[in-house]
Design a protein around this motif. Structure first.
Motif, PDB file in Angstrom:
ATOM      1  N   PRO B  69       0.817  -1.219   0.000  1.00  0.00           N
ATOM      2  CA  PRO B  69       0.000   0.000   0.000  1.00  0.00           C
ATOM      3  C   PRO B  69       0.852   1.271   0.000  1.00  0.00           C
ATOM      4  O   PRO B  69       0.499   2.244  -0.689  1.00  0.00           O
ATOM      5  CB  PRO B  69      -0.810  -0.096   1.293  1.00  0.00           C
ATOM      6  CG  PRO B  69      -0.792  -1.515   1.668  1.00  0.00           C
ATOM      7  CD  PRO B  69       0.424  -2.135   1.079  1.00  0.00           C
ATOM      8  N   VAL B  72       2.046   1.886  -3.447  1.00  0.00           N
ATOM      9  CA  VAL B  72       0.950   2.305  -4.319  1.00  0.00           C
ATOM     10  C   VAL B  72       0.642   3.787  -4.129  1.00  0.00           C
ATOM     11  O   VAL B  72       0.398   4.513  -5.098  1.00  0.00           O
ATOM     12  CB  VAL B  72      -0.301   1.427  -4.092  1.00  0.00           C
ATOM     13  CG1 VAL B  72      -1.507   2.013  -4.803  1.00  0.00           C
ATOM     14  CG2 VAL B  72      -0.041   0.014  -4.584  1.00  0.00           C
ATOM     15  N   VAL B  73       0.691   4.255  -2.871  1.00  0.00           N
ATOM     16  CA  VAL B  73       0.411   5.676  -2.624  1.00  0.00           C
ATOM     17  C   VAL B  73       1.490   6.541  -3.285  1.00  0.00           C
ATOM     18  O   VAL B  73       1.178   7.553  -3.925  1.00  0.00           O
ATOM     19  CB  VAL B  73       0.325   5.962  -1.110  1.00  0.00           C
ATOM     20  CG1 VAL B  73       0.194   7.453  -0.868  1.00  0.00           C
ATOM     21  CG2 VAL B  73      -0.857   5.235  -0.520  1.00  0.00           C
ATOM     22  N   ALA B  76       0.856   6.459  -7.020  1.00  0.00           N
ATOM     23  CA  ALA B  76      -0.357   7.204  -7.379  1.00  0.00           C
ATOM     24  C   ALA B  76      -0.104   8.706  -7.310  1.00  0.00           C
ATOM     25  O   ALA B  76      -0.634   9.459  -8.133  1.00  0.00           O
ATOM     26  CB  ALA B  76      -1.512   6.810  -6.471  1.00  0.00           C
ATOM     27  N   SER B  77       0.740   9.155  -6.357  1.00  0.00           N
ATOM     28  CA  SER B  77       1.029  10.588  -6.267  1.00  0.00           C
ATOM     29  C   SER B  77       1.748  11.063  -7.526  1.00  0.00           C
ATOM     30  O   SER B  77       1.398  12.100  -8.094  1.00  0.00           O
ATOM     31  CB  SER B  77       1.908  10.893  -5.059  1.00  0.00           C
ATOM     32  OG  SER B  77       1.391  10.257  -3.930  1.00  0.00           O
TER      33      SER B  77
END
Lengths: 198, 204
Positions: B69, B72-73, B76-77
């Motif tokens: 996770p 992924v953050v 995604a940013s």
């Protein structure tokens, strides 16, 4: 109602997620060696895509839009989908161990299936309401399932075919998908709206 | 391993598209024209380099259990940055690439490099790895889109965003439209990988 049927058939046949939108190619090629595993993956995807469509729709219109946080859409959606897949896995394990046995190994793979995030973003871009969103999610996943099961059927037969060494495996899978895609292009001529009297 | 060999790795031996066979969706979908291919390649390279550097910097702080996770953050940013920048400066290209810009988040190449390389290696090596993988991806995408654009439209290097009509090679009436449709993408990429398999096998 008829409008929903148009969305459904367009999602399954005309804009098939794999063969015309190129979403979810990894599991399509990775998990399509046998029909049973392909069907298992398909079922798991239908379930997750339907639920994810509705939940991301709610996140968009009840959290992101009111708070003016539209630019966080990508981050919010991927986190919601990852959490959702985890949750679904735990719930299925608790409620129905048999179903978990059948779907278990495919569930974690779905987080990185771009079809799930893809359908969530498409729902928002097409301005669907919540019912249309749910139908579109199910249709996209049903199209995925249809394509992956047909593809697995072809691949099972290819095991016995004489194939040039260089094309074995992945390249031939792509070419097979290309030929299937030609077949699905035939559906482009369907005038769905007229068919359902809209 | 030296920094240079980390960089070279992504271009040749472990080319993500031709060798590792991952991250196929954007390759198939955005290879309609060379400019689209290069645009998508640069966007993915930026995300790959950015996420590799940040993941490598944070590698001793991220608890192993929740690393995915966290990755992924970070990814995604960077994808959000690319999305907004492209929407502002190259609106035409942004529109053509459509949902494949936000979908860089779920591109397996990026998460795979964060997990397999950046979370275990120093920053400079991770940067080189990200750059190499990104350029390898761009190279593959450019090659495929050059074939599809040339055969499908008879013109090459058309760049409407920059007002360049492209180099005209042959009459559009002789161009098979199939190359621009989904089957063209699948079949061309399949044959291209087959060709590369043949060439590398002969060398070895």
């Amino acid at each position: 109602m008829r409008e929903l049927l148009v969305i459904f058939f367009a999602g399954v046949l005309l804009n098939n997620f794999i063969l015309s939108r190129f979403l979810g190619i990894c599991p399509f090629i990775g998990v399509s060696k046998r029909i049973e595993t392909a069907a298992g993956m398909g079922m798991a995807v239908i379930f997750v895509m339907a639920v994810a469509s509705v939940i991301t729709w709610a996140v968009q219109y009840y959290i992101l839009v009111p708070l003016d946080l539209g630019y966080l859409q990508t981050i919010a959606f991927i986190l919601v989908i990852a959490a959702l897949v985890q949750l679904v896995e735990m719930v299925i394990l608790k409620v129905s161990p048999t179903l978990y046995q059948a779907l278990g190994i495919y569930l974690p793979l779905i987080t990185t299936n771009c079809a799930v995030l893809g359908v969530a973003i498409i729902n928002i871009r097409e301005n669907y309401d919540i019912i249309q969103t749910a139908v579109n999610g199910i249709a996209g996943a049903a199209g995925f399932t249809l394509a992956i099961i047909l593809f697995a059927g072809i691949r099972e037969r290819l095991d016995f075919a004489p194939i040039p060494e260089a094309l074995k495996g992945f390249p031939l899978a792509l070419i097979t998908a290309g030929l299937m895609s030609i077949a699905f292009l035939g559906f482009t001529g369907f005038k769905l709206a007229a068919l359902f009297g809209l | 391993m030296s920094v240079f060999s980390d960089f070279k790795n992504g271009l040749g031996n472990e080319n993500p598209t031709f060798r590792l066979l991952i991250g196929m969706c954007p390759v198939l979908a955005t290879s309609l024209a060379v400019t689209n291919g290069i645009g998508m390649g640069i966007a993915a390279t930026f995300v790959l380099v950015g996420s590799n550097v940040i993941v490598s910097l944070l590698r001793s702080f991220i608890p192993p259990k929740i690393r995915i996770p966290c990755f992924v953050v970070v990814i995604a940013s960077f994808v959000t940055i690319v999305d907004l920048v492209m929407a502002a400066f190259t609106p035409g290209l942004h529109k053509v690439l459509g949902i494949f810009i936000p979908l860089i988040v779920v591109n397996c190449i990026i998460l795979a490099r964060a997990e397999a390389f950046a979370s275990k290696n120093p920053v400079v090596n991770s940067l080189a790895d990200g750059l190499g993988m990104g350029l390898g991806f761009t190279l593959a995408l450019t090659l495929l889109s050059a074939i599809r654009e040339l055969l499908g439209t008879g013109t090459i290097l058309a760049a409407p965003d920059f007002g360049f009509p492209g180099i005209h090679i042959f009459n559009k009436d002789f161009a098979p439209v199939m190359m621009l449709l989904p089957p063209g993408a699948f079949i061309t990429l399949g044959l291209l990988i087959g060709l590369i398999n043949t060439l590398t096998r002969r060398k070895a």
